[in-house]
Write a protein that holds these residues in place. Structure first.
Motif, mmCIF file in Angstrom:
data_model
loop_
_atom_site.group_PDB
_atom_site.id
_atom_site.type_symbol
_atom_site.label_atom_id
_atom_site.label_comp_id
_atom_site.label_asym_id
_atom_site.label_seq_id
_atom_site.Cartn_x
_atom_site.Cartn_y
_atom_site.Cartn_z
ATOM 1 N N ALA A 1 5.070 -0.951 -8.267
ATOM 2 C CA ALA A 1 5.585 -0.737 -7.002
ATOM 3 C C ALA A 1 6.630 -1.603 -6.645
ATOM 4 N N MET B 1 7.063 -0.788 -0.759
ATOM 5 C CA MET B 1 6.066 -1.052 -2.037
ATOM 6 C C MET B 1 4.614 -0.507 -1.634
ATOM 7 N N ARG B 2 4.118 -0.712 -0.303
ATOM 8 C CA ARG B 2 3.136 -0.418 0.122
ATOM 9 C C ARG B 2 2.785 0.968 0.214
ATOM 10 N N TYR C 1 2.471 2.009 -3.367
ATOM 11 C CA TYR C 1 1.366 1.822 -4.004
ATOM 12 C C TYR C 1 0.125 2.574 -3.411
ATOM 13 N N GLY D 1 -0.491 -2.265 -10.223
ATOM 14 C CA GLY D 1 0.150 -1.269 -9.493
ATOM 15 C C GLY D 1 1.139 -2.068 -8.684
ATOM 16 N N ALA D 2 0.856 -3.087 -7.933
ATOM 17 C CA ALA D 2 1.759 -3.788 -7.129
ATOM 18 C C ALA D 2 3.183 -4.050 -7.889
ATOM 19 N N MET E 1 -2.859 -5.620 -1.693
ATOM 20 C CA MET E 1 -2.627 -4.441 -2.967
ATOM 21 C C MET E 1 -3.227 -5.541 -4.213
ATOM 22 N N ARG F 1 -1.255 4.653 -7.352
ATOM 23 C CA ARG F 1 -0.672 3.557 -8.410
ATOM 24 C C ARG F 1 -0.535 4.376 -9.767
ATOM 25 N N MET G 1 5.457 7.119 -7.574
ATOM 26 C CA MET G 1 6.080 5.996 -6.660
ATOM 27 C C MET G 1 7.425 6.603 -6.298
#
Length: 157
Positions: free
Chosen positions: A105, A43-44, A47, A101-102, A97, A52, A58
């Protein structure tokens, strides 16, 4: 032992706990890195590296992570690939985050970890900000997505 020694030990213990909770490094050890799930590391990376921008961007970043994971020249876990020095955005495993957008993600990370790949990325293991060009003749560009250009490094004959 003086009365200050137990107090000093308590402050040291609190400092170590605070450092590990904040994802910081203490004596060269990154405590947060060791407790993150593969999904959170993925995810990170998506992101922060895709700005984002979109699920497509992504997914492309996630595909690069997985392409590296399948290559013996790279580390053997998602978190180790994402945390490899000078490969992804600085602070990718430690910055917060902070926006919606998290959520995207998280959804795309689930898809990538279940096997979905961006077909345009092909075998690319590298990307950089779109619009930049470098004078190397071994960079074969395959896709532009999410504000990045994805490329394979190929041997020049």
């Amino acid at each position: 032992m003086t009365r200050l020694a137990p107090l000093a030990l308590r402050f040291l213990a609190l400092g170590i706990m605070a450092t590990s909770l904040g994802g910081c490094s203490l004596f060269g050890m990154n405590f947060a890195f060791n407790r993150m799930s593969e999904k959170e590391c993925m995810m990170r990376a998506m992101y922060f590296e895709s700005n984002r921008s979109s699920s497509e961007g992504m997914l492309a970043v996630g595909t690069v992570v997985m392409n590296r994971l399948g290559d013996p020249r790279y580390p053997k876990s998602v978190c180790e690939v994402v945390g490899q020095k000078n490969q992804f955005a600085q602070g990718v495993l430690t910055k917060p985050m902070t926006d919606s957008g998290a959520i995207l993600a998280s959804q795309v990370a689930d898809q990538v970890l279940r096997g979905q790949r961006h077909p345009g990325v092909q075998n690319a293991q590298h990307f950089h900000t779109a619009g930049l060009r470098f004078p190397y003749n071994n960079m074969f560009y395959v896709l532009e997505a999410g504000g990045n250009e994805f490329y394979e490094k190929r041997t020049v004959r």
